[in-house]
Design a protein around this motif. Structure first.
Motif: not given
Lengths: 341, 341, 341
Positions: A25-42
């Motif tokens: 699996r290749t990860l991109s800024g897309g997975e990064r954005a999804m992670y921020h949408a799914l969790y209140p990650a700061r």
């Protein structure tokens, strides 16, 4: 011959076997954005390229737990499709940050098997390693699961691996180049540095998040975890979908920002238990306890060992008088993180 | 000492204070894709790199409202964690487009305070600026909120800032290089140009979207807005989660494509009121009224001032006989957008 | 004059008309990540840049169905806003892979019209082509829909296009450079190659996914499909939102990984019927039948023609004794995919 994967049963694991898991699996800024949408990650290092550069890294890495979920997800079809229970983790170490554009693969070595006395299932221990496209290991951890037996054959000789109770501070890998000399506590969100945390200190992370079905399924699919209990409402008699334990881990870790904003990078997973199942509609809260602190080889970088507990009620006691986890406890995780001294 | 953030109270704001907000955030194509998944956004300039290049920009920018939410989200822990109400916006101006790869930070200056007569709360005015990684301002706006008082101390001398009723057309910033000379109305989706809109004209945007809990929480987290009313179903006696007002703004703006497809860029926020709360299950509709039109300094680029109203019933009246917003009205927003003449 | 789009009616289509659809769209790693979060997609070529390079492509393309949804979504405001039913697909061919960074546009030519005997509606056939930013065609397909008539005017002379029952194997386009010589079956997830599949073979894909409102709306918006039946719960008397048929296609295709992991690229859409509506709460399962196999012009690349059926009950019969689809059948799709020989 059926072409579909029915998953492995207890008999299909032999100590020493190495399983190469599908699918890279290749990860991109897309997975990064999804992670921020799914969790209140700061956590700032995972939110800002600029902040990461100030800390000596080339860019903001993919969240350490996203790396964990990606590596873990690949193992599910080979390790836990017929699992009765995910029993534990040990000796987990993040070995190298993952950046957008990196491609991850997973391999697992079977390091232990022990049939249960009922003859119907057994425990399997695997050591899983995630690699990037250059063949460099990025994460390695042990987990053990209870797996159903297919038949009634003889039990294999039991092999129970000796596992460290926690990763030694001296074994923690500080990413190359990481430095906190120019660390900006204001931008990071809190003033508390390494020296401000005492062993035994407990932090209630205050906030709660009520979980929805769509959210945990989006998350679990994103990591290509195929375990049907998470997706198929007809799979259990009660019509409930079990939330992937990793979703609770990421939720609790993100909530822990409030009080641990400077615990920037996760570098080791000492252990963890999914104490009770989590279902949509539960409101997840978290608290942490400081278990240990240690210097690292990198100047200005301290390591803090934390117990992270997720509950679906108010923060409070962990175990009842019988020593068992209280029914509201969802997760009891033990990890090391890096923090500016 | 507790390490968690309890938020600021009315006493913690002094006129002239400058607050640098955590956490910097790098935006990518991932946030862009999430924005398109969350809202029925179709404005061509924000959908296509090729279309944006035809308009003189280097690439398709991040949606103006995504920039707004990102800058706004950072202010929540410092400005509105203990807010009783988000009272208004004024003097908002977009100063420079944001592109994938840019990193945003936020700063707010306290420009007004006024204790309420009950002595239990007060109004705080802040002017917030978002900057990119080069230190260039990308957005500046004023908002004011009602904040609880911690104690019973004396009221500060009231300072009430003088705010413009709307941004003057001559103060609108047209992005460098923007031109509509080769604008393709077919690809943009509608033939209506600047000259086709009359002041006083009302446009019913026809379509409705029923909102789900998972959606507004994904959106609100994406902008790292931590206000617990949006996430924690146990926070209100009725068990409802309040939908972030910005979610309604983005939803209404996206719906307004149907009739305003060529109102390409938002360049000013003159004012806005979140008239009634929005909850999951509500079906949001929108209508617009043309408030003003103006030429800009850029050849071929007109500015249109619009009232954008979101409702959870059918489009219709805005206020009752008592002058108050009708119960179905969710949003009353006043903004300037750029349009080909 | 109203400025909003009321959609076209039957009278608005004339054979030979070419409609250029709004709005161009640039796809990135963000849309790729969303696709993986929305569907349990695991096909290696679309998951890993490294795997795609081993197969002779420059990088991992955007999922073929994401390309389809993007091209299709643009046609909705011009073709199916007033559609009573989406009747069928034919002669669909993927002509060139789409990569992150590419910008897609859509054009449709009206190739057939036939008024219904009731005089209130008619069938419209369009041939739609998607192009990338270099003007290269990436996808072309025919679909036909039943559209309401606006008035009571005369019927046009009926034109019913002759459509191939399926795309001939010799017309399939194998992407330039594609090769499976170094194909890694372990990383791809299954050992079954082209020669292992027999015409007539049926594969039950085992897994089920229960669908949520938030998920299908996120998906449908992502492709800028504006049909209100998908979003507006007040639109139908039963308060249900109809799930976009393309969501079911992508779900079924992703589920078919279990048994068809090596059916890597979709190259043709021979036909398809949305047999029954799908609603949130339905648990979608899938089974496939091998309809044909063929060699291609590319060495080592075989083509497999598959019937893909999605159901909301258990896999089983397709049609009742009356020849009609059984009520549990959601989708009956006929497509060609490429597979290593």
């Amino acid at each position: 011959m059926t072409k579909t994967n029915a998953g492995r049963f207890f008999e299909d694991y032999t100590v020493g076997d190495v399983i190469t898991h599908a699918v890279p699996r290749t990860l991109s800024g897309g997975e990064r954005a999804m992670y921020h949408a799914l969790y209140p990650a700061r956590t700032a290092l995972y939110s800002s390229d600029e902040f990461a550069r100030t800390c000596g890294l080339p860019a903001s890495p993919i969240d350490d737990l996203a790396t964990f979920h990606t590596v873990f997800g690949k193992t599910v079809p080979d390790v836990s499709l017929n699992a009765v229970a995910n029993l534990g983790y040990a000796e987990g170490r993040w070995l190298r940050p993952v950046y957008p554009g990196d491609t991850l693969t997973s391999q697992s070595e079977v390091i232990g098997v022990k049939q249960n006395s009922n003859g119907k299932s057994g425990v399997v221990w695997v050591r899983t390693t995630g690699h990037n496209q250059r063949g460099e290991a990025v994460l390695r951890y042990v987990r053990w699961v209870m797996v159903r037996k297919r038949g009634t054959g003889d039990a294999p000789d039991p092999v129970i691996p000796e596992l460290a109770k926690s990763v030694a501070a001296s074994d923690l890998v500080v990413p190359e180049g990481l430095k906190f000399a120019d660390y900006d506590f204001t931008l990071a969100g809190e003033p508390h540095r390494f020296g401000d945390y005492q062993v035994g200190e407990v932090i209630d992370h205050v906030d709660g998040v009520t979980v929805e079905e769509a959210e945990h399924m989006l998350a679990t699919r994103l990591w290509q975890n195929t375990a049907k209990v998470h997706f198929d409402a007809t799979n259990r008699p009660d019509g409930k979908r079990l939330i992937y334990g990793g979703h609770v881990i990421s939720l609790a870790r993100a909530l822990s920002f409030n009080g641990l904003a400077n615990a920037q990078m996760i570098v080791a997973l000492n252990g963890g238990a999914h104490a009770n199942p989590c279902f949509a509609g539960d409101t997840v809260r978290a608290w942490s306890e400081v278990l240990d602190v240690a210097e690292t080889s990198a100047h200005g970088v301290g390591a803090i060992r934390l117990r992270l507990v997720a509950t679906k009620g108010s923060a409070g006691a962990l175990r009842g008088e019988d020593g068992k986890y209280l029914p509201d406890v969802l997760l009891d995780l033990d990890y090391w993180a890096l923090m500016p001294v």
